[in-house]
Structure formats: structure tokens, C-alpha cells
Design an enzyme around this catalytic site. Sequence first.
Site, short mmCIF file in Angstrom:
data_model
loop_
_atom_site.label_atom_id
_atom_site.label_comp_id
_atom_site.label_asym_id
_atom_site.label_seq_id
_atom_site.Cartn_x
_atom_site.Cartn_y
_atom_site.Cartn_z
N LYS A 185 0.86 -1.19 0.00
CA LYS A 185 0.00 0.00 0.00
C LYS A 185 0.90 1.24 0.00
CE LYS A 185 -1.74 2.75 2.92
NZ LYS A 185 -1.58 3.98 2.11
N GLY A 238 7.34 5.05 7.85
CA GLY A 238 6.47 6.22 7.98
C GLY A 238 6.75 6.90 9.31
N SER A 239 5.74 7.59 9.81
CA SER A 239 5.94 8.38 11.02
C SER A 239 5.93 7.48 12.26
CB SER A 239 4.84 9.43 11.13
OG SER A 239 3.60 8.79 11.23
N GLU A 260 10.36 1.38 10.16
CA GLU A 260 11.36 2.43 9.89
C GLU A 260 10.66 3.75 10.10
OE1 GLU A 260 14.39 1.83 9.37
OE2 GLU A 260 14.41 -0.24 8.68
N CYS A 294 14.11 10.94 6.03
CA CYS A 294 13.98 10.53 7.44
C CYS A 294 15.29 10.69 8.20
CB CYS A 294 13.51 9.09 7.50
SG CYS A 294 14.51 7.98 6.53
N GLU A 391 10.79 16.18 14.75
CA GLU A 391 11.04 16.01 13.33
C GLU A 391 10.25 17.07 12.56
OE1 GLU A 391 9.30 12.60 11.21
OE2 GLU A 391 11.32 12.24 10.47
P1 NAD Z 1 2.62 8.34 7.72
O1 NAD Z 1 2.99 7.54 8.91
O2 NAD Z 1 1.55 9.33 7.83
O3 NAD Z 1 2.19 7.37 6.51
C1 NAD Z 1 3.03 6.34 6.03
C2 NAD Z 1 2.16 5.27 5.39
O4 NAD Z 1 1.35 4.67 6.41
C3 NAD Z 1 1.20 5.79 4.34
O5 NAD Z 1 1.10 4.83 3.31
C4 NAD Z 1 -0.11 5.90 5.10
O6 NAD Z 1 -1.24 5.84 4.26
C5 NAD Z 1 -0.01 4.68 6.00
N1 NAD Z 1 -0.81 4.72 7.23
C6 NAD Z 1 -1.20 5.80 7.95
N2 NAD Z 1 -1.92 5.40 9.02
C7 NAD Z 1 -1.98 4.05 9.00
C8 NAD Z 1 -2.56 3.06 9.84
N3 NAD Z 1 -3.23 3.37 10.95
N4 NAD Z 1 -2.41 1.76 9.51
C9 NAD Z 1 -1.71 1.41 8.41
N5 NAD Z 1 -1.15 2.30 7.57
C10 NAD Z 1 -1.28 3.61 7.86
O7 NAD Z 1 3.98 8.99 7.21
P2 NAD Z 1 4.17 9.97 5.98
O8 NAD Z 1 3.66 11.30 6.41
O9 NAD Z 1 3.66 9.35 4.73
O10 NAD Z 1 5.77 9.99 5.85
C11 NAD Z 1 6.57 10.81 6.62
C12 NAD Z 1 7.16 10.05 7.80
O11 NAD Z 1 7.86 8.89 7.36
C13 NAD Z 1 8.19 10.87 8.55
O12 NAD Z 1 7.97 10.77 9.93
C14 NAD Z 1 9.51 10.19 8.20
O13 NAD Z 1 10.53 10.31 9.12
C15 NAD Z 1 9.11 8.80 8.02
N6 NAD Z 1 10.07 8.09 7.15
C16 NAD Z 1 10.93 7.19 7.74
C17 NAD Z 1 11.89 6.54 6.98
C18 NAD Z 1 12.81 5.54 7.59
O14 NAD Z 1 13.38 4.74 6.86
N7 NAD Z 1 13.01 5.55 8.89
C19 NAD Z 1 11.96 6.80 5.60
C20 NAD Z 1 11.09 7.72 5.04
C21 NAD Z 1 10.14 8.35 5.83
#
Ligand code: NAD
Length: 488
Positions: A185, A238-239, A260, A294, A391
Site C-alpha cells: 500500500k 512512515g511516522s 522504519e 527521514c 522532526e
Molecule cells: P505516515 O505515517 O503518515 O504514513 C506512512 C504510510 O502509512 C502511508 O502509506 C499511510 O497511508 C499509511 N498509514 C497511515 N496510518 C496508517 C494506519 N493506521 N495503519 C496502516 N497504515 C497507515 O507517514 P508519511 O507522512 O507518509 O511519511 C513521513 C514520515 O515517514 C516521517 O515521519 C519520516 O521520518 C518517516 N520516514 C521514515 C523513513 C525511515 O526509513 N526511517 C523513511 C522515510 C520516511
Amino acid sequence: MTWESLELPLLTHRIGGSAVPSPSEARLDLIDPCTGNSYGAAPIASANTVDNAVNAARKALADPAWADIPPLAREALMHKLADALEADMDYLASLEAMDTGRPIGITKAVDVPGAVAWLRTYAGWPSKIFGSERKLASTPGEFHAFVRKEPVGVVAAVTPWNFPLILSMWKIAPALAAGCSVVLKPAPETPMSILRLADLAAEVGFPPGVINVVLGDGAVTGKLLVEHPGVAKVAFTGSTATGQRILAASVPSLKKVTLELGGKSPNIIFPDADLPAAIAQSAASCFFNSGQVCYAGTRLYVHKDLYEAVIMGLQEHAEQAAIGPSWNAECSMGPLISQAQYDKVTAMVERAEAVGIKSVPLTHKLPEQGFYFPPTVLRDVDGSSEIAREEIFGPVLSVIPFESEQEVVAMANDSEYGLAAHVWTKDLGIAHRMSKALEAGTVFVNCVLLADPAMPFGGYKKSGLGRENGPEALEAYLQTKSVVMALP
Ligand code: NAD
């Protein structure tokens, strides 16, 4: 030029090797970050669609075309997909640039080659994954005891919008090497390169259901997917807040989870550093991809003897950023991903200024449309302020002076996060002491922004759980089975 003439992949789910339209599902607009204009609408996968995708993935696991494929043939198939990605470079790079707002020169140099490098690295593994024979240590008698390595099962891969293709490949490549099937996804903002990847996988001959894509948001589709009982492992980037939700959701079925997550990575310039390199790379570490990285080095600790020289150098580098739209290959920096991200970054900088933090004067002329945010250097930042701790995911660098090694280690480690840390020094003693003392999944010495398929990547503390990349990542996609046979 804009992306108006770019033909888009069919904007719908890919399940069992085919595009599956879903006219009754709600839709989300796709917005070009460089203009703010919509260029399409993608469905939000319902429970039924997620169910179908997970079932297709389960079916693939039992399909002899995938389950019994000889390891070398699996490797060849993965290389065939890598060949297809390379042949499709211009189109894939354009889709990635359009979705993310990242300039096309960068998506060509980084995103597509990066995805290929990961795929080819893991394509070397299938013929090297095997168990081992054991001699029972405390049990008398005649036994044949051995350990089998099996694919863990269906993998739910959930990825963010900053590097959609690369971060998806960080999950797909080890999953394929291990013999798993995947339901991916992508972030709702950036589905295009992933749809193209799924189409290419079908074209090169991956059996139906090995790679599936469901489109949608996190609250509905993501949640349904990670909670699905047919999913064995969740691989998430993600976050931190979403990662915590996913970990909690995995508890009832005890799914394997790798996370991650976010970061607030320190970057330390010691007095003996190669100053021009340290300044140029520190600016790049924070401003690359408009700070939406990130492991961006957003907390810059500079020894007091170099402080003013570094501030001046950063000012020069920030001024040189060529800011502009994703279709302009001459640009080095695009917009932020969305209005929401723009509002978040703006509000954080305004709150920092409201408590007296000063920004270094810069004179960028930004395009009138789109979510552009200028490179921003904040000086003499108080380490306890929000801007130094949270962040930001924007091109905003907090610069903080230090005097001693001991003091800077304490400041660098005083964070909830621990994704990466950076050190600039020519002194091997400092380099080794820092590599040990800094609480981070990766410590970069005299370099920045180097993720590599050979090197495990992940976070200490609230930056994550488990590791992606390197042989370490494979274990997360494998189940270990002990077989003990008593011999007659
Ligand atoms: P996000 O957590 O909002 O979303 C990431 C993904 O998770 C999206 O596909 C979103 O639709 C999905 N998602 C959201 N809520 C969910 C839930 N309850 N259940 C399942 N899936 C869900 O993050 P974002 O705003 O898309 O990306 C930015 C964040 O990602 C930043 O905090 C950044 O640091 C982090 N990031 C981390 C790395 C790493 O490798 N550590 C790399 C890139 C980005």
C-alpha cells in the site's frame, strides 16, 4: 513543460497480476506539489478489495510457479524485473517526479537506480538461503535434526510519500528473495511508480498474486491491511505515530513487524574537520529533497571556534539552491509534498521565531504556485526548543554551538529518536569514540545521505524496530523451523 502530456498508469489496484477497477470505492485526489493542481483520483481500497489482494497473495504462496521455483530461476526473474526498470527509466523517473515534486534529474539519478540496486542485491540471495544440520546438544540417541528456512508468508508493505519506489523496493526485494508474496500500500499521495512497478512485474512473468498493490489512505486501507489475519508480516516506513499504531494493531495476531520511523538526526562538525566538505554536505543533508528525508541531519552541532565560518558557508550554500518544478532537470530542490506539509513546516518555523530563534537572512525567489518552502538556517538554537527536538520534514536546519566532545555527545543523544548521526573529523580517535557513543542506527563519518543495500538501516529508540537492508533484512521475511527426526 509540465506533466500534462504524461500518460499515467491505470489508477486502480493491481491484484493477482491484473488491474482491478473499483468504481464504487471512494476516491482521493492526486495533487501535483509543484502546481497544487489535481491530475487524477485514486480509489480507497475497501475491506473487500484488501481481502481480495491478501487472498491473491496467499494463493501465490501455494502456487508451484512461485513456491517451487528453483532459486536460480527466482534470481533470474528478479534480475529481469531490474532490467525492465532500467529500460523504463525515463517513464518511471517522470512518474516519481510528478508524484513527489522531486526534480526529474534527481529521480533519474537516485530513485530508479536505487530501486534497481536493491533489487539486484537481493536477487543474489535466493540461491544462498538455506538451513543447517544440527547435532543435538543434550539429548542422547540417534537423530537427524535440521533447521529449515521458509518464507514468512504474505507481507503487507506500507510506505510513505518521500521515496515511494526506493522504500517500497527495500521491502519487496528481500520479500521476493525469501519467497514471500506482497501486498503493497503506497502513500495516497504517490502511487504512480508503484503501479508501474506492478505492471512491469506482471509483464516480466512474476506469477499472479506475488506482487499486489492496493491504493488508499492509512485510516481505512492501511488499517485494514495491517490488521488482516491473512498477513504474516508488516513492513512499514512512515511516522513514529503511525508505527506505534501498527505495532499495537499487530498484537492480537502477533504479526512480525519491522518499523522504519522518524528521526531528528544530529550532525557534528569538530574543529579539525575538512570545513568546505563539512559545510557543503551538511547543507545537502538537510536540504536534499526539501528536507523530506527521514535521516536528514537537521540538528547541526558546530564547534564554537568554527561557528561563524560555518554559518556563513551554510548561507552561501542555501542561497545556491536551484528551486523549481519537478519537470526542470536543472533544479536541485522542489516543493514540499502537500499543503498540509507546507502548513506544518511554516507553523514550526513561526513558533521557533516567536521564542526568539533567528534565521540567517536568505533571498530566494520561489515559484508562485505550489508548496515551495525555502532552505532555512536557524542559528543559536536552544536544544530544548521544539524546532531542535521534533522532526520537521522540511528544509530547516537548526545550528547549535558546542565546546567539548563530552558536551556534544550528551546533546546529540538527548533525543527520542536515533535513526542516524553524522560526524565531521579527520581524527580517527574522535571518529571511533563517536561511532560508539552516538545512539543511532547508522553513524556517518565524513559523509551524508548514503543508504546502501549492503548496510543494515534502522533506528534506535523511537526511530524504529528491526532493520531493513543488508542480510539482516532477510531474516524478517523468513520463518525458522526446527525439524527433529528420531532415527529408528
Ligand atoms: P505516515 O505515517 O503518515 O504514513 C506512512 C504510510 O502509512 C502511508 O502509506 C499511510 O497511508 C499509511 N498509514 C497511515 N496510518 C496508517 C494506519 N493506521 N495503519 C496502516 N497504515 C497507515 O507517514 P508519511 O507522512 O507518509 O511519511 C513521513 C514520515 O515517514 C516521517 O515521519 C519520516 O521520518 C518517516 N520516514 C521514515 C523513513 C525511515 O526509513 N526511517 C523513511 C522515510 C520516511
